[in-house]
Write a protein that holds these residues in place. Sequence first.
Motif, mmCIF file in Angstrom:
data_model
loop_
_atom_site.group_PDB
_atom_site.id
_atom_site.type_symbol
_atom_site.label_atom_id
_atom_site.label_comp_id
_atom_site.label_asym_id
_atom_site.label_seq_id
_atom_site.Cartn_x
_atom_site.Cartn_y
_atom_site.Cartn_z
ATOM 1 N N THR A 286 42.199 40.963 16.142
ATOM 2 C CA THR A 286 42.526 39.553 16.378
ATOM 3 C C THR A 286 41.272 38.700 16.500
ATOM 4 O OG1 THR A 286 44.611 40.105 17.478
ATOM 5 C CG2 THR A 286 43.651 37.953 17.985
ATOM 6 N N ILE A 287 40.325 39.154 17.278
ATOM 7 C CA ILE A 287 39.128 38.347 17.546
ATOM 8 C C ILE A 287 38.292 38.155 16.278
ATOM 9 C CG2 ILE A 287 36.928 38.320 18.798
ATOM 10 C CD1 ILE A 287 38.468 39.700 21.128
ATOM 11 N N LEU A 288 38.097 39.212 15.494
ATOM 12 C CA LEU A 288 37.308 39.077 14.273
ATOM 13 C C LEU A 288 38.033 38.223 13.235
ATOM 14 C CD1 LEU A 288 35.736 42.639 13.861
ATOM 15 C CD2 LEU A 288 34.769 40.594 14.931
ATOM 16 N N ARG A 289 39.358 38.331 13.190
ATOM 17 C CA ARG A 289 40.109 37.478 12.272
ATOM 18 C C ARG A 289 39.973 36.016 12.661
ATOM 19 N NH1 ARG A 289 44.975 38.858 13.407
ATOM 20 N NH2 ARG A 289 45.574 36.956 14.491
ATOM 21 N N GLN A 290 40.070 35.719 13.966
ATOM 22 C CA GLN A 290 39.938 34.331 14.401
ATOM 23 C C GLN A 290 38.520 33.808 14.199
ATOM 24 O OE1 GLN A 290 41.436 33.871 18.405
ATOM 25 N NE2 GLN A 290 43.565 34.063 17.757
ATOM 26 N N LEU A 291 37.521 34.692 14.305
ATOM 27 C CA LEU A 291 36.152 34.267 14.007
ATOM 28 C C LEU A 291 36.025 33.806 12.558
ATOM 29 C CD1 LEU A 291 33.892 36.898 15.824
ATOM 30 C CD2 LEU A 291 33.721 34.410 16.058
ATOM 31 N N GLU A 292 36.751 34.466 11.659
ATOM 32 C CA GLU A 292 36.693 34.119 10.237
ATOM 33 C C GLU A 292 37.595 32.946 9.884
ATOM 34 O OE1 GLU A 292 34.876 35.842 7.620
ATOM 35 O OE2 GLU A 292 33.772 36.505 9.397
ATOM 36 N N GLU A 293 38.796 32.925 10.467
ATOM 37 C CA GLU A 293 39.819 31.970 10.034
ATOM 38 C C GLU A 293 40.070 30.836 11.020
ATOM 39 O OE1 GLU A 293 43.280 34.311 9.384
ATOM 40 O OE2 GLU A 293 42.323 35.622 7.875
ATOM 41 N N GLY A 294 39.574 30.981 12.247
ATOM 42 C CA GLY A 294 39.864 29.992 13.274
ATOM 43 C C GLY A 294 41.058 30.406 14.116
ATOM 44 N N ALA A 295 41.185 29.799 15.281
ATOM 45 C CA ALA A 295 42.295 30.069 16.199
ATOM 46 C C ALA A 295 43.278 28.907 16.158
ATOM 47 C CB ALA A 295 41.764 30.275 17.609
ATOM 48 N N PRO A 296 44.528 29.151 16.528
ATOM 49 C CA PRO A 296 45.524 28.070 16.463
ATOM 50 C C PRO A 296 45.317 26.970 17.502
ATOM 51 C CG PRO A 296 46.485 30.051 17.402
ATOM 52 C CD PRO A 296 45.141 30.439 16.894
ATOM 53 N N ARG A 297 44.620 27.284 18.575
ATOM 54 C CA ARG A 297 44.357 26.283 19.609
ATOM 55 C C ARG A 297 42.929 26.433 20.102
ATOM 56 N NH1 ARG A 297 46.628 28.298 25.417
ATOM 57 N NH2 ARG A 297 45.967 30.482 25.247
ATOM 58 N N ARG A 298 42.428 25.397 20.791
ATOM 59 C CA ARG A 298 41.043 25.419 21.244
ATOM 60 C C ARG A 298 40.931 24.801 22.637
ATOM 61 N NH1 ARG A 298 36.765 28.073 19.134
ATOM 62 N NH2 ARG A 298 35.325 26.301 19.131
ATOM 63 N N ARG A 299 40.014 25.364 23.400
ATOM 64 C CA ARG A 299 39.657 24.765 24.690
ATOM 65 C C ARG A 299 38.740 23.570 24.423
ATOM 66 N NH1 ARG A 299 35.430 25.346 28.574
ATOM 67 N NH2 ARG A 299 34.345 26.744 27.134
ATOM 68 N N VAL A 300 39.043 22.435 25.051
ATOM 69 C CA VAL A 300 38.280 21.209 24.820
ATOM 70 C C VAL A 300 38.017 20.495 26.143
ATOM 71 C CG1 VAL A 300 39.211 20.855 22.497
ATOM 72 C CG2 VAL A 300 40.390 19.828 24.472
ATOM 73 N N GLY A 301 37.037 19.631 26.127
ATOM 74 C CA GLY A 301 36.854 18.707 27.232
ATOM 75 C C GLY A 301 37.821 17.548 27.096
ATOM 76 N N LEU A 302 38.172 16.941 28.209
ATOM 77 C CA LEU A 302 39.110 15.808 28.214
ATOM 78 C C LEU A 302 38.559 14.717 29.123
ATOM 79 C CD1 LEU A 302 42.336 17.968 28.661
ATOM 80 C CD2 LEU A 302 41.722 16.724 26.574
ATOM 81 N N LYS A 303 38.354 13.537 28.557
ATOM 82 C CA LYS A 303 37.918 12.393 29.354
ATOM 83 C C LYS A 303 39.111 11.474 29.556
ATOM 84 C CE LYS A 303 33.882 11.221 29.933
ATOM 85 N NZ LYS A 303 32.511 10.634 29.984
ATOM 86 N N VAL A 304 39.381 11.181 30.804
ATOM 87 C CA VAL A 304 40.579 10.446 31.185
ATOM 88 C C VAL A 304 40.232 8.970 31.386
ATOM 89 C CG1 VAL A 304 42.491 10.367 32.826
ATOM 90 C CG2 VAL A 304 41.321 12.539 32.386
ATOM 91 N N GLU A 305 41.086 8.095 30.887
ATOM 92 C CA GLU A 305 40.891 6.670 31.130
ATOM 93 C C GLU A 305 41.278 6.340 32.569
ATOM 94 O OE1 GLU A 305 42.505 3.981 28.298
ATOM 95 O OE2 GLU A 305 41.849 5.167 26.563
ATOM 96 N N GLY A 306 40.523 5.441 33.185
ATOM 97 C CA GLY A 306 40.800 5.062 34.558
ATOM 98 C C GLY A 306 40.043 5.940 35.541
ATOM 99 N N ARG A 307 40.501 5.952 36.798
ATOM 100 C CA ARG A 307 39.792 6.652 37.861
ATOM 101 C C ARG A 307 40.577 7.811 38.457
ATOM 102 N NH1 ARG A 307 34.600 5.759 38.384
ATOM 103 N NH2 ARG A 307 34.644 5.859 40.670
ATOM 104 N N ALA A 308 41.839 7.947 38.084
ATOM 105 C CA ALA A 308 42.681 8.978 38.696
ATOM 106 C C ALA A 308 42.397 10.338 38.066
ATOM 107 C CB ALA A 308 44.145 8.624 38.529
#
Length: 383
Positions: A286-308
Amino acid sequence: MLAQPNTPSELKNVPLHALHVSCGGKMVPFAGYEMPVQYAAGVLKEHLHTRTSAGLFDVSHMGQIRLRPKSGRIEDAATALERIVPQDILGIAPGRQRYALFTNDEGGILDDLMVANFGDELFLVVNAACKAADEAHLRDHLARDCEIIPLPDRALIALQGPKAVDVLAKFDAAIASMRFMDSGPRTLMGIPCFVSRSGYTGEDGFEISVPAADAERLVTTLLADAAVLPVGLGARDSLRLEAGLCLYGHDIDTTTTPIEAALEWSIQKARRKGGAREGRFPGATTILRQLEEGAPRRRVGLKVEGRAPVREGAPLFADASSTNKIGRVTSGGFGPSVNGPVAIGYVPTPLATPGTGLFTELRGSRLPMQTAKLPFVAPTYQR
């Protein structure tokens, strides 16, 4: 995120427990231990002090383990460990350490850890909540080749921030010449220690493994320096969140692969397709296949509008009206250094490009946010 469901009678104490209490630490349950979440200064000041000076963290709840090759050859211990991690352990030079991952047969992450080469043995630091399972995992797979020696009689502290090197160099001038990810035996105040130069804050800093009997003397001396402030779990979490680093059990777990978690940088060429020791670790297909082809989802940073601040578990949506959840927040809070809310989460790969607009739900209302490049605060590691 910080508190764990333990009753007081079940909780263990770290070697520095009495010192935390005497310093005014607010103690909370965490990973089976009673740990300080903050001190009198408060989370905000502790966070900012670490960014500008030096913060002292107790991480003695984490697991420390020696891997000693039965053959006497460090290469045999490295080869054995490579059976259960996708990292190039043979390539770790003496006096260096590397970030690694225990993976399962599906490619999920059992734990993340640090592996150091001390010349005649490997030294591992694993997460507190996983250390019993990790030790059992090591015994199941490595006992034929290695002695697996847990070190419950050692404390572990971290001194992080731009002035950390000046503080420690007062006790060992050679500390200043260490580079990011250097690791090995050192003597501080006449105490035999293991010192590494890394950190989970994004700041230049050091981790010090010290015999438990000597920990209070070492820490008391460090805290006497005007540059040093004790820092609890609250600021430790906000610092690592701004640094874009994963917290096991939240941002990574057995359901996330290293590629989904954006940790492919930790898998060196030797273990990849066409490498000298391609695959041969749990979940390699699985890991080597995803290295070649990509994964269906990704961990990302998220910047939220406002202060909450947006917290762990908040759902993510592609637009303001959709009821179809496309992902979720895995870590979130207020980032004192960026003066605003920040978060980490998983989204479908087509939506992972920085600047992509998303929405979350907060108190019944849709709140706009954008995917963001990690880290939120540039690291200051001394490479």
